[in-house]
Motif scaffolding. Structure first.
Motif, mmCIF file in Angstrom:
data_model
loop_
_atom_site.group_PDB
_atom_site.id
_atom_site.type_symbol
_atom_site.label_atom_id
_atom_site.label_comp_id
_atom_site.label_asym_id
_atom_site.label_seq_id
_atom_site.Cartn_x
_atom_site.Cartn_y
_atom_site.Cartn_z
ATOM 1 N N SER A 19 26.362 -10.012 78.010
ATOM 2 C CA SER A 19 26.237 -11.409 77.118
ATOM 3 C C SER A 19 26.805 -10.542 75.375
ATOM 4 O O SER A 19 26.961 -11.458 74.497
ATOM 5 C CB SER A 19 25.157 -12.012 76.893
ATOM 6 N N SER A 20 26.635 -9.630 75.627
ATOM 7 C CA SER A 20 27.337 -8.671 74.215
ATOM 8 C C SER A 20 28.393 -7.402 74.965
ATOM 9 O O SER A 20 27.648 -7.017 75.743
ATOM 10 C CB SER A 20 26.731 -8.454 73.177
ATOM 11 N N VAL A 21 28.994 -7.248 74.297
ATOM 12 C CA VAL A 21 29.713 -6.044 73.977
ATOM 13 C C VAL A 21 30.210 -5.410 72.650
ATOM 14 O O VAL A 21 30.230 -6.537 71.172
ATOM 15 C CB VAL A 21 31.287 -6.503 74.515
ATOM 16 N N SER A 22 29.742 -4.564 72.200
ATOM 17 C CA SER A 22 29.858 -3.346 70.397
ATOM 18 C C SER A 22 30.367 -2.553 70.616
ATOM 19 O O SER A 22 30.848 -1.360 69.732
ATOM 20 C CB SER A 22 28.105 -3.006 70.271
ATOM 21 N N ALA A 23 31.933 -2.217 71.895
ATOM 22 C CA ALA A 23 32.493 -0.695 71.342
ATOM 23 C C ALA A 23 34.222 -1.349 72.185
ATOM 24 O O ALA A 23 33.981 -1.886 72.983
ATOM 25 C CB ALA A 23 31.894 0.243 71.997
#
Length: 335
Positions: free
Chosen positions: A54-58
């Motif tokens: 549910s999330s991507v940070s890079a």
């Protein structure tokens, strides 16, 4: 002059980006690229994929170490590796292979939280493959990812494959111009062409053989040098059995160990000193070698003032004696 701007609608940061686009049912939308600037969808092999997230940070920047089509074919097979996007060198054409909300095996310890972008090319030939078109279209894609997933546009979150936790790869290498690229990502002005990545060169001759896929400009350099010594090779950048046979002929004629491999000892005898005013196959070899690092020379075999100036720039950047002459020491860096 290039200044990448957004233009991509930002997806919601909260939750997983929807697969339904333009009224298509989910099954049909699954084969439509999420990034509007992508040109194609080719599904990655299933054994290169993990869970959804549910999330991507890079964002992780990769180099294919091969051709655009070859990389896509490899990742579409069951080869336990796949990036989310692939960018072509010549025109920035983009193919998506993995949904952004899906974990894939591309960057060791960064797989769980990153999106991977493969760029066509070779770490050892940055000037040939890291084109303005590739930088520009990749930067637009990164803008899309940063907007859609709330990723900061900085080097802590947009990283090299070599910077990923547990990385064993060196891409995209020292020839990747991070300053140029990050200015594009931030929408800042840059020159229409990236600077020549001269400092990406390394001391010491390379090794070219049929047992290892040679970068095309490096293979062309070998072929031109062999032709200087009497071979009649088609200079196509493919080091296959015909080129290997020509190396064996050269090695026999010069009392070298005969193995068909253009390694340091063979290169040391193969290279020919060239300077302003020279012409022919060895001059073309110089031009092909310099183009690996961004010289943008016509490979016409005419070693004139333009080629000499490129040699001087290359020598200056690599701490060599600056005379515009490609002798044994400069050849070690070029080839």
């Amino acid at each position: 002059m290039l200044a990448v701007t957004g233009g991509t609608a930002a997806a919601a940061v909260v939750g997983v980006p929807a697969l339904v686009r333009g009224g298509l049912p989910e099954a049909a939308a699954a084969s439509v690229p999420e990034y509007p600037g992508a040109d194609d969808w080719v599904a990655a092999g299933s054994n290169a994929l993990g869970d959804t997230r549910s999330s991507v940070s890079a964002v992780v920047i990769h180099t294919t170490q091969g051709s655009y089509r070859g990389a896509i074919n490899h990742m579409a097979g069951e080869n336990y590796a796949a990036a989310h996007y692939v960018v072509r060198s010549s025109d920035g054409h983009i193919t998506q292979m993995v949904r952004e909300n899906r974990i894939s095996w591309h960057a060791n310890g960064a797989n769980d939280y990153s999106v991977g972008i493969e760029h066509e090319g070779w770490v050892s030939e940055p000037g040939q493959f890291y084109t303005a078109e590739l930088y520009r279209e990749s930067a637009k894609l990164v803008q899309h990812l940063c907007s859609g997933w709330g990723i900061p546009k900085d080097r802590d979150h947009i990283i090299a494959h070599s910077e990923a936790p547990g990385a064993t790869h060196t891409d995209p290498g020292s020839g990747w111009d991070w300053d140029y690229f990050m200015k594009l990502v931030r929408g800042q002005w840059v020159p229409s062409q990236p600077p020549a990545p001269w400092t990406a060169a390394d001391s010491g001759f390379t090794t070219v053989s049929t047992n290892r896929t040679a970068p095309p400009q490096t293979a062309k350099t070998v072929q031109h040098l062999l032709n200087e010594h009497g071979a009649s090779l088609q200079v196509d950048g493919i080091f296959g059995s015909v080129s290997a046979a020509a190396v064996k002929d050269f090695q026999r004629a010069n009392g070298l160990y005969v193995d068909g491999v253009a390694g340091p000892k063979t290169f040391a005898v193969l290279v020919v000193t060239r300077k302003n005013g020279h012409s022919g196959d060895a001059a073309q070899a110089v031009q092909a070698g310099l183009n690996k690092y961004g010289a943008r020379l016509r490979e016409d075999g005419a070693f004139g003032p333009v080629t000499a100036e490129s040699v001087e720039e290359f020598q200056t950047a690599n701490g060599l004696y600056v005379d515009g002459v490609v002798g044994p020491q400069t050849w070690e860096w070029i080839a």
